[in-house]
Design an enzyme around this catalytic site. Structure first.
Site, short mmCIF file in Angstrom:
data_model
loop_
_atom_site.label_atom_id
_atom_site.label_comp_id
_atom_site.label_asym_id
_atom_site.label_seq_id
_atom_site.Cartn_x
_atom_site.Cartn_y
_atom_site.Cartn_z
N GLU A 79 25.91 2.81 -10.64
CA GLU A 79 25.59 2.24 -10.74
C GLU A 79 25.56 1.54 -12.80
O GLU A 79 25.94 2.54 -13.42
CB GLU A 79 24.52 2.56 -11.34
CG GLU A 79 23.47 3.09 -9.39
CD GLU A 79 21.97 3.23 -9.37
OE1 GLU A 79 21.57 3.25 -10.56
OE2 GLU A 79 21.52 3.15 -8.66
N HIS A 83 18.67 -1.49 -9.22
CA HIS A 83 18.25 -0.09 -9.75
C HIS A 83 16.69 -0.33 -10.28
O HIS A 83 16.33 0.09 -10.96
CB HIS A 83 18.64 1.15 -9.87
CG HIS A 83 18.24 2.30 -10.21
ND1 HIS A 83 19.00 3.43 -10.13
CD2 HIS A 83 16.68 2.82 -10.04
CE1 HIS A 83 18.37 5.03 -9.45
NE2 HIS A 83 16.40 4.63 -9.68
N ARG A 115 18.19 6.72 -3.79
CA ARG A 115 19.33 7.52 -4.72
C ARG A 115 20.81 7.10 -3.64
O ARG A 115 20.71 7.05 -2.49
CB ARG A 115 20.15 8.50 -4.78
CG ARG A 115 18.99 8.60 -6.03
CD ARG A 115 19.50 8.72 -7.66
NE ARG A 115 18.59 8.52 -8.29
CZ ARG A 115 16.58 7.83 -8.91
NH1 ARG A 115 16.57 7.33 -7.83
NH2 ARG A 115 15.80 8.85 -9.68
#
Ligand code: MLT
Length: 321
Positions: A262, A281, A232
């Site tokens: 993000e 991601h 993360r």
């Protein structure tokens, strides 16, 4: 069951849910819309990229089941989930191999300048003499978090002829012996930082791990190491990393699949550095992993999946892995 599917899941799984349940789909919707849609829902299926906040949960007064179609729980108000006794199921297994493989993709891209070479060649620049890289074989692979993903990264590293060393939240002589039997040296974070030629991060984001790899930790990294974060964004301090990636810094290059901010239109502060590879991601985003996750989600919702004890794992437990 009345279900809100708040994130994209495998299309076959979604079709199956639709045949047996009342399904509302709102992929990545803003919180206000989620709040409105959650009102009469009994179950919510979600991944990263949405916030299942205290307000969304409070609006969902009939909610009795949350299905995390993946691993991380950093986008969920866990305190309210526990207080209300809402059943929470995760599906962490299938994505783990995909994330481990992407870790290697990023390591190889950094070590061999694959992404940079591609970018330059698309512009007509033949950068062969500038792109003399490094082998993975023979290097020390430092793994922060030897849980489900980190252990797979270690196994891939061993197969590649690397020396895996790693750390866990709760080490013990028993765990050290178990890892040693797999050829992995269990040590502490400081030793991992100092030893790693390739440092990979695999801890969930929580109170204990936010900013875990900050300026102080990066100042102890072996000079010239590569860093890969597929966990993360908040685990690694992006400003401190930027500092160490600039000329004269300790980090030779970084591969980042996860970011503090993000989503569409968000630009990483590390964007533009030639020694940084960024991906959006996509760690668990393989057809294979998502198909398997989708089938588990359907089984959980239909009540035909593994037992609650077999698959529930809270954030605290995940952090201890
Ligand atoms: C996960 O935690 O499972 C991954 O971040 C993948 C995702 O949710 O998209």
């Amino acid at each position: 069951m009345k279900i809100l599917v708040a994130s994209p899941i495998d299309s076959d799984a979604l079709d199956q849910l639709r045949t047996r349940h009342d399904v509302v789909v709102a992929f990545g919707a803003p919180e206000e819309e989620l709040r409105r849609l959650a009102v009469d829902r009994e179950a919510i299926v979600f991944r990263s990229g949405v916030s299942i906040s205290s307000e969304v949960l409070a609006a969902a007064t009939d909610l009795r089941l949350l299905v995390r179609a993946g691993s991380g729980l950093d986008n969920l108000d866990l305190e309210q989930v526990r207080r209300r006794g809402i059943e929470l199921r995760r599906v962490p297994g299938p994505g783990a191999q995909a994330v481990a493989e992407l870790t290697f993709g990023l390591m190889l891209s950094l070590a061999r300048g694959i992404t940079l070479g591609d970018r330059l060649l698309h512009q007509g620049h033949w950068a062969k003499s500038e792109l003399v890289g490094y082998n993975l074989t023979g290097k020390t692979l430092g793994i922060v978090g030897l849980g489900s993903i980190g252990s797979r990264v270690a196994a891939l590293g061993s197969a590649w002829g690397m020396r895996p060393v790693g750390c866990v939240h709760t080490p013990s002589p028993t765990r050290a012996a178990e890892f040693a039997a797999k050829g992995i040296e269990l040590t502490d974070l400081d030793n991992v930082l100092a030893a790693a030629d390739f440092l990979t991060i695999h801890v969930p984001l929580g109170a204990e791990t936010r900013g875990m790899i900050g300026a102080a930790e990066l100042s102890r990294v072996k000079p010239g190491a590569f860093l890969v974060n597929v966990a993360r964004g908040g685990v690694v301090d992006e400003a401190a990393l930027l500092h160490e990636l600039r000329p004269g810094g300790r980090i030779r290059g970084a591969g980042l699949d996860v970011h503090v901010n993000e989503g569409e239109g968000k630009v990483s502060p590390l964007a533009g550095l030639p020694n940084v590879v960024l991906t959006p991601h996509i760690g668990a985003a393989t057809v294979d992993a998502q198909r398997e996750i989708g089938q588990e989600v359907v089984a959980i919702v239909d009540g035909t999946g593994p037992t609650r004890e077999g698959s529930v794992m809270g954030q605290a437990a995940a952090e201890r892995a």
